[in-house]
Design a protein around this motif. Sequence first.
Motif, PDB file in Angstrom:
ATOM      1  N   ILE A 170       0.857  -1.198   0.000  1.00  9.92           N
ATOM      2  CA  ILE A 170       0.000   0.000   0.000  1.00  9.92           C
ATOM      3  C   ILE A 170       0.883   1.235   0.000  1.00  9.92           C
ATOM      4  N   HIS A 171       1.966   1.127   0.708  1.00  8.35           N
ATOM      5  CA  HIS A 171       2.861   2.269   0.819  1.00  8.35           C
ATOM      6  C   HIS A 171       3.448   2.646  -0.535  1.00  8.35           C
ATOM      7  N   GLU A 172       3.575   1.649  -1.410  1.00 11.52           N
ATOM      8  CA  GLU A 172       4.156   1.935  -2.729  1.00 11.52           C
ATOM      9  C   GLU A 172       3.219   2.742  -3.623  1.00 11.52           C
ATOM     10  N   TRP A 173       1.950   2.824  -3.253  1.00  9.08           N
ATOM     11  CA  TRP A 173       1.002   3.566  -4.092  1.00  9.08           C
ATOM     12  C   TRP A 173       1.246   5.061  -4.029  1.00  9.08           C
ATOM     13  N   VAL A 174       1.882   5.528  -2.960  1.00 10.32           N
ATOM     14  CA  VAL A 174       2.031   6.975  -2.804  1.00 10.32           C
ATOM     15  C   VAL A 174       3.444   7.434  -3.120  1.00 10.32           C
ATOM     16  N   LEU A 175       3.532   8.698  -3.498  1.00 10.52           N
ATOM     17  CA  LEU A 175       4.824   9.325  -3.730  1.00 10.52           C
ATOM     18  C   LEU A 175       5.428   9.709  -2.374  1.00 10.52           C
ATOM     19  N   ALA A 176       6.716  10.064  -2.409  1.00 10.05           N
ATOM     20  CA  ALA A 176       7.391  10.418  -1.169  1.00 10.05           C
ATOM     21  C   ALA A 176       6.749  11.635  -0.496  1.00 10.05           C
ATOM     22  N   ASP A 177       6.209  12.549  -1.312  1.00  8.75           N
ATOM     23  CA  ASP A 177       5.594  13.769  -0.760  1.00  8.75           C
ATOM     24  C   ASP A 177       4.378  13.463   0.099  1.00  8.75           C
ATOM     25  N   GLY A 178       3.720  12.365  -0.231  1.00  8.27           N
ATOM     26  CA  GLY A 178       2.434  12.096   0.407  1.00  8.27           C
ATOM     27  C   GLY A 178       2.552  11.277   1.677  1.00  8.27           C
ATOM     28  N   GLU A 179       3.780  11.147   2.184  1.00  8.39           N
ATOM     29  CA  GLU A 179       4.037  10.292   3.347  1.00  8.39           C
ATOM     30  C   GLU A 179       3.074  10.575   4.505  1.00  8.39           C
ATOM     31  N   SER A 180       2.981  11.850   4.897  1.00 10.16           N
ATOM     32  CA  SER A 180       2.170  12.176   6.070  1.00 10.16           C
ATOM     33  C   SER A 180       0.698  11.910   5.788  1.00 10.16           C
ATOM     34  N   LYS A 181       0.262  12.255   4.578  1.00 10.85           N
ATOM     35  CA  LYS A 181      -1.142  12.035   4.211  1.00 10.85           C
ATOM     36  C   LYS A 181      -1.459  10.539   4.242  1.00 10.85           C
ATOM     37  N   HIS A 182      -0.485   9.764   3.791  1.00  6.62           N
ATOM     38  CA  HIS A 182      -0.665   8.320   3.758  1.00  6.62           C
ATOM     39  C   HIS A 182      -0.890   7.790   5.174  1.00  6.62           C
ATOM     40  N   THR A 183      -0.040   8.247   6.105  1.00  3.54           N
ATOM     41  CA  THR A 183      -0.160   7.779   7.485  1.00  3.54           C
ATOM     42  C   THR A 183      -1.510   8.166   8.062  1.00  3.54           C
ATOM     43  N   VAL A 184      -1.911   9.419   7.827  1.00  6.60           N
ATOM     44  CA  VAL A 184      -3.202   9.883   8.332  1.00  6.60           C
ATOM     45  C   VAL A 184      -4.323   9.009   7.784  1.00  6.60           C
ATOM     46  N   ALA A 185      -4.254   8.747   6.471  1.00  2.00           N
ATOM     47  CA  ALA A 185      -5.316   7.972   5.819  1.00  2.00           C
ATOM     48  C   ALA A 185      -5.410   6.575   6.418  1.00  2.00           C
ATOM     49  N   VAL A 186      -4.273   5.899   6.536  1.00  2.00           N
ATOM     50  CA  VAL A 186      -4.308   4.521   7.034  1.00  2.00           C
ATOM     51  C   VAL A 186      -4.755   4.485   8.493  1.00  2.00           C
ATOM     52  N   ASP A 187      -4.256   5.437   9.302  1.00  2.00           N
ATOM     53  CA  ASP A 187      -4.659   5.477  10.713  1.00  2.00           C
ATOM     54  C   ASP A 187      -6.170   5.631  10.840  1.00  2.00           C
ATOM     55  N   ARG A 188      -6.705   6.513  10.022  1.00  3.86           N
ATOM     56  CA  ARG A 188      -8.133   6.781  10.063  1.00  3.86           C
ATOM     57  C   ARG A 188      -8.923   5.517   9.704  1.00  3.86           C
ATOM     58  N   LEU A 189      -8.450   4.829   8.667  1.00  5.59           N
ATOM     59  CA  LEU A 189      -9.143   3.625   8.214  1.00  5.59           C
ATOM     60  C   LEU A 189      -9.115   2.549   9.296  1.00  5.59           C
ATOM     61  N   VAL A 190      -7.984   2.443   9.983  1.00  3.53           N
ATOM     62  CA  VAL A 190      -7.884   1.442  11.040  1.00  3.53           C
ATOM     63  C   VAL A 190      -8.771   1.840  12.210  1.00  3.53           C
ATOM     64  N   GLN A 191      -8.760   3.133  12.522  1.00  9.53           N
ATOM     65  CA  GLN A 191      -9.545   3.655  13.635  1.00  9.53           C
ATOM     66  C   GLN A 191     -11.041   3.389  13.436  1.00  9.53           C
ATOM     67  N   LEU A 192     -11.494   3.547  12.206  1.00  4.17           N
ATOM     68  CA  LEU A 192     -12.909   3.338  11.905  1.00  4.17           C
ATOM     69  C   LEU A 192     -13.226   1.873  11.639  1.00  4.17           C
ATOM     70  N   ARG A 193     -12.217   1.030  11.784  1.00  6.02           N
ATOM     71  CA  ARG A 193     -12.361  -0.407  11.521  1.00  6.02           C
ATOM     72  C   ARG A 193     -12.804  -0.694  10.090  1.00  6.02           C
ATOM     73  N   VAL A 194     -12.455   0.164   9.180  1.00  6.65           N
ATOM     74  CA  VAL A 194     -12.690  -0.117   7.765  1.00  6.65           C
ATOM     75  C   VAL A 194     -11.573  -1.030   7.283  1.00  6.65           C
ATOM     76  N   PHE A 195     -10.370  -0.743   7.726  1.00  5.43           N
ATOM     77  CA  PHE A 195      -9.244  -1.639   7.516  1.00  5.43           C
ATOM     78  C   PHE A 195      -9.096  -2.493   8.768  1.00  5.43           C
ATOM     79  N   ILE A 196      -8.978  -3.803   8.563  1.00  5.21           N
ATOM     80  CA  ILE A 196      -8.684  -4.668   9.690  1.00  5.21           C
ATOM     81  C   ILE A 196      -7.195  -4.976   9.612  1.00  5.21           C
ATOM     82  N   GLU A 197      -6.507  -4.627  10.675  1.00  3.56           N
ATOM     83  CA  GLU A 197      -5.060  -4.764  10.686  1.00  3.56           C
ATOM     84  C   GLU A 197      -4.682  -6.118  11.268  1.00  3.56           C
ATOM     85  N   THR A 198      -3.768  -6.810  10.605  1.00  2.97           N
ATOM     86  CA  THR A 198      -3.236  -8.053  11.154  1.00  2.97           C
ATOM     87  C   THR A 198      -1.728  -7.937  11.170  1.00  2.97           C
TER      88      THR A 198
END
Lengths: 293, 457
Positions: free
Chosen positions: B63-91
């Motif tokens: 998933i990390h490869e989908w984003v450019l280096a500039d989008g690092e922080s946005k990527h983290t925010v997005a994934v955290d949010r998805l995990v927080q809302l239980r849309v992404f199930i983390e294993t």
Amino acid sequence: MTPVQPKLSTDDVSLLMVLIDTNPFFWSAENTTSILFSKFLAHVVAFLNSVLLLNQLNQVVVIATGINTCDYVYDSAAAGALPNQRAESLLQKLVEFVVKDEQLAKEDSVDGIGSSLLSGSLSMALCYIQRVFRSGPHHPQPRILCLHGSPDGPEQYVAIMNAIFSAQRSMVPIDSCLLGAQHSAFLQQASYITGGVYLKPQQLDGLFQYLSTVFASDLYSRNFLQLPKPVGVDFRASCFCHKNTIDMGYICSVCLSIFCKHHKNCSTCGSVFGQAQTNAPSTSNQKRKTPET
Amino acid sequence: MPQVKIIAKNFMDMVASLPAMKLDKLYDNAFICEAILRSLPPLAKKYVLQMLYIDEPVLATSIHEWVLADGESKHTVAVDRLVQLRVFIETVDRKKGTTYRLNTKFQINLQKHIVHGGVLPREPMPSTITVRLPSLEDLEAYAAEQWECFLLHLISSGQAERTTNFSSSMMKIFQRGLLSQRDKEAPKLTESGFQFLLMDTNAQLWYIIREYITNSEERGVDTADLISFLLELSFHVTGEAYNMNTLTDIQRNVIKDLADLGLVKLQQGRKESWFIPTKLATNLSISLSDLSSRKQGFVVVETNFRVYAYSSSKLLCEILRLFSRVEYQLPNLIVAAITKESLYNAFENGIMAEQASIDSLLYIITFLQQNAHPRVAERIPSVPENVTDQIRLWESDMNRVEMTPASLFDEFPSRDVFEAACDFAREYGGVLWEDSKKMRLVVKAEILGQIREFLRR
């Protein structure tokens, strides 16, 4: 004329203009594409649904590109466009369009697959976008997606290039997704100049995945996403006199019109050209000589 | 010093804070899935769409490869949010690394949506029934009026012309935090209340709805049910009438409350009764930053500190009165002046703690900017600079002295004890002043307990 400055907001609200190629010769011919028109439409409708799902302010407009005409087939902002009848209304309009397109066909006009009226549908899309720009300060960010398969029509060269430059001027990216076996020089240039994405999917069975992965990204997230990069762009132009695609030719020094053969005067601006030297290998040599004599 | 501040928290923050069990139950409802998806940051939406037809867990690194280096922080925010809302199930697997997959219920609901297109929550009134429905403009005016009436009622119940349906206990709950009342005195606005009034309608609505939801348990309504109903309501078409019979008893009670807030208009037909959602209701699931819902402004601020508000609203007059001196009121115009006294009044009014808050000031300025009349809104800045600067200066005038509750220690038995105490207090960041000659120490009141404990040892 002042260029329209679209206001850039951080919002990811987008207006997506989808141009669908409905060239019957392309879709019915064998070996041109590996996907049936019905399958293709199913992928596209799912894609439209997903774009509208992403944001309630997103808007989708579909324009059908026929061989004789083009028309709006679907507009999600139109009155009475209920979300549960999206596919039905689109298909119904599409059928009407194909019938109209057929009626307009001249009997003996087409040999081979022929080209679709890409220039017409591009212009329609741009007109629609201009109207949205003028509607108020808060408008969605527009982009154009061409789902195209038919070969390029060199006779549309000037019109298409004008549309491309107009899109560039109003900062509207043109994305292109090629459905046929061949690359399209027009769309390569269109996407290159306007900063859109050009993609020729390898596996058309998974068209939806391509569409949702690449073309569903709004302009805001494109700044952060890895998107397909252009491999090579075919920059060849068509001559104005015979509409042939050429590598090398003559250019009017006044208006930059392109010709494949030497002419006495320019057919576009009327400038009179100097005498061509019969053994002159190219125009550039001849031009260089003129001031010396 | 803890300070209660009104943050116009998003609906989704509230959803995210629900326990996992309830959250999973919420995803049974397709509309919630849709609303949740729409509330996500743009990048997170993309990830969901991309993963929609992938059944296998996807490696975090891919998933990390989908984003450019500039989008690092946005990527983290997005994934955290998805995990927080239980849309992404983390294993987390020690060998393979972290993998994500979509919540199955969420995935299935969205897949359905994409194939079939959106579905309406319930059928609108059939066109065969001839009832005059209000036009969209009427409906909007109704919603605005209803909301204004509610706000007036909220801040000063005497001013409102009509009484609302809300029980006084419900009103008390809304007023808690916004108004403070000392014995036998007229209730006063607190700082939060002051800021609340200056927020835009959407933000105010969020605040009220949030209070409404958090107190739902006391009224015997399940929080998850209420949230899902409110979100569902936002998917109804504005201006269409829906039959009340399609609602459950609890929902029918809720809708009466919502009618008081102007979210729906109730209409009595010949046999059946109907409810018509207004724009306020359909905006519920929209994020707050959306500009599209902004109203037209009506306030002109001149360089001579005069404020002209083209409005006849009582509420607006009250709001202006908070920080300016209302000079006269014409049928369609309120003329006021911003003066030093009126601003001091505002700061004092809004101040609970000892310090004047810089936030209140910002709220005043944004209020003036956001509601600028179209004529002046084109100008940049829409509020004259000398006015904003002067407001800032007056504000900093107020703040020359900062007060902190503190305790003074002296007569230490020995220098060692004094120094140990100093070190201890410094560790907690509580030293305000020390005098090593006379062995005196002033610490913040917060750490008084700890330091007492320390000295006793």
